[in-house]
Design an enzyme around this catalytic site. Sequence first.
Site, PDB file in Angstrom:
ATOM      1  CE  LYS A 148      -3.646  -2.480   2.499  1.00 53.59           C
ATOM      2  NZ  LYS A 148      -4.618  -2.446   3.628  1.00 53.59           N
ATOM      3  CG  PHE A 204     -13.032   0.830   7.345  1.00 54.93           C
ATOM      4  CD1 PHE A 204     -12.562   0.280   6.164  1.00 54.93           C
ATOM      5  CD2 PHE A 204     -13.669  -0.010   8.253  1.00 54.93           C
ATOM      6  CE1 PHE A 204     -12.713  -1.076   5.880  1.00 54.93           C
ATOM      7  CE2 PHE A 204     -13.820  -1.370   7.986  1.00 54.93           C
ATOM      8  CZ  PHE A 204     -13.341  -1.900   6.794  1.00 54.93           C
ATOM      9  NE  ARG A 222      -5.706 -12.868   5.030  1.00 60.31           N
ATOM     10  CZ  ARG A 222      -6.492 -11.797   5.073  1.00 60.31           C
ATOM     11  NH1 ARG A 222      -6.398 -10.849   4.146  1.00 60.31           N
ATOM     12  NH2 ARG A 222      -7.361 -11.633   6.044  1.00 60.31           N
ATOM     13  CB  THR A 278      -7.098  -6.645   9.812  1.00 61.00           C
ATOM     14  OG1 THR A 278      -7.483  -7.792   9.044  1.00 61.00           O
ATOM     15  CG2 THR A 278      -7.519  -5.380   9.096  1.00 61.00           C
ATOM     16  NE  ARG A 320      -1.946  -5.945   7.085  1.00 61.85           N
ATOM     17  CZ  ARG A 320      -3.089  -6.477   6.685  1.00 61.85           C
ATOM     18  NH1 ARG A 320      -3.725  -7.354   7.468  1.00 61.85           N
ATOM     19  NH2 ARG A 320      -3.611  -6.154   5.524  1.00 61.85           N
ATOM     20  CG  HIS A 341      -4.781  -6.587  -0.353  1.00 59.53           C
ATOM     21  ND1 HIS A 341      -5.972  -6.761   0.304  1.00 59.53           N
ATOM     22  CD2 HIS A 341      -4.793  -7.451  -1.408  1.00 59.53           C
ATOM     23  CE1 HIS A 341      -6.689  -7.681  -0.342  1.00 59.53           C
ATOM     24  NE2 HIS A 341      -5.997  -8.111  -1.380  1.00 59.53           N
ATOM     25  CD  GLU A 353      -8.082  -9.675  -3.623  1.00 60.76           C
ATOM     26  OE1 GLU A 353      -8.873  -9.211  -2.780  1.00 60.76           O
ATOM     27  OE2 GLU A 353      -6.948 -10.124  -3.322  1.00 60.76           O
TER      28      GLU A 353
HETATM   29  P1  IDP Z   1      -7.369  -7.428   5.546  1.00 64.94           P
HETATM   30  O1  IDP Z   1      -6.601  -6.385   4.774  1.00 64.94           O
HETATM   31  O2  IDP Z   1      -6.555  -7.968   6.700  1.00 64.94           O
HETATM   32  O3  IDP Z   1      -7.951  -8.506   4.664  1.00 64.94           O
HETATM   33  P2  IDP Z   1     -10.091  -6.363   5.774  1.00 64.94           P
HETATM   34  O4  IDP Z   1     -10.995  -6.602   6.931  1.00 64.94           O
HETATM   35  O5  IDP Z   1     -10.405  -7.046   4.490  1.00 64.94           O
HETATM   36  O6  IDP Z   1      -8.591  -6.688   6.252  1.00 64.94           O
HETATM   37  O7  IDP Z   1     -10.045  -4.793   5.541  1.00 64.94           O
HETATM   38  C1  IDP Z   1      -9.453  -4.270   4.375  1.00 64.94           C
HETATM   39  C2  IDP Z   1      -8.618  -3.076   4.746  1.00 64.94           C
HETATM   40  O8  IDP Z   1      -9.475  -2.050   5.237  1.00 64.94           O
HETATM   41  C3  IDP Z   1      -7.624  -3.302   5.875  1.00 64.94           C
HETATM   42  O9  IDP Z   1      -6.400  -3.876   5.439  1.00 64.94           O
HETATM   43  C4  IDP Z   1      -7.420  -1.890   6.391  1.00 64.94           C
HETATM   44  O10 IDP Z   1      -6.535  -1.168   5.529  1.00 64.94           O
HETATM   45  C5  IDP Z   1      -8.808  -1.308   6.233  1.00 64.94           C
HETATM   46  N1  IDP Z   1      -9.572  -1.415   7.474  1.00 64.94           N
HETATM   47  C6  IDP Z   1     -10.171  -2.517   7.973  1.00 64.94           C
HETATM   48  N2  IDP Z   1     -10.786  -2.248   9.138  1.00 64.94           N
HETATM   49  C7  IDP Z   1     -10.564  -0.941   9.380  1.00 64.94           C
HETATM   50  C8  IDP Z   1     -10.929  -0.045  10.447  1.00 64.94           C
HETATM   51  O11 IDP Z   1     -11.605  -0.437  11.398  1.00 64.94           O
HETATM   52  N3  IDP Z   1     -10.508   1.248  10.329  1.00 64.94           N
HETATM   53  C9  IDP Z   1      -9.767   1.688   9.274  1.00 64.94           C
HETATM   54  N4  IDP Z   1      -9.387   0.891   8.257  1.00 64.94           N
HETATM   55  C10 IDP Z   1      -9.781  -0.412   8.312  1.00 64.94           C
HETATM   56 MG    MG Z   2      -9.500  -8.460   3.296  1.00 67.78          MG
END
Ligand code: IDP
Ligand code: MG
Length: 150
Positions: A9, A57, A85, A91, A102, A115, A126
């Site tokens: 990112k 978000f 993962r 996350t 992370r 990501h 994707e």
């Molecule tokens: P992931 O990237 O671990 O798969 P997802 O739940 O799919 O997580 O969320 C996608 C992206 O959205 C996250 O990587 C993060 O950048 C953002 N995100 C997820 N939850 C939040 C939040 O509560 N606040 C701000 N950004 C969030």
């Molecule tokens: Mg995700």
Amino acid sequence: MERTFLAIKPDGVQRGLVGTIIQRLEHKGYSLVGLKLMRVTRELAETHYGEHKDKPFFPGLVNFITSGPVVAMVWEGRGVVAACRKLIGATNPLNSEPGTLRGDFGIDVGRNIIHGSDGPETAEREIALWFQTQELVVWEPRLTPWIYEM
Ligand code: IDP
Ligand code: MG
């Protein structure tokens, strides 16, 4: 061989973590089959994160992912989707284990570096969304017998 989609990112690119992240995955034993530095359009960002479109978000996430260059990648190898993962970590970086990308490099969920596709079907979708078929390079890594028993 299984494939996954990863994207460093804008925070990961701005913080100079591109080389470190690629090295981590190379050292694990996985192979790059696609790699490009790009600016993400709003359309691509909204499609990619479509599952989150009703989350609070979402607007901030789309603004963030379109705010600077992203490194889009396809990686290949046995079990690569789930392993990436794990290598990426939870996350929210405050919940990510040390040793994960992370966990080692992030603090804020809205600045979590990278990501990774969350399953094999997501990975297929994707990869097709981010890459054209001719951008993916089919090659035989010479290290294969040193990484896999068979
Ligand atoms: P992931 O990237 O671990 O798969 P997802 O739940 O799919 O997580 O969320 C996608 C992206 O959205 C996250 O990587 C993060 O950048 C953002 N995100 C997820 N939850 C939040 C939040 O509560 N606040 C701000 N950004 C969030
Ligand atoms: Mg995700």
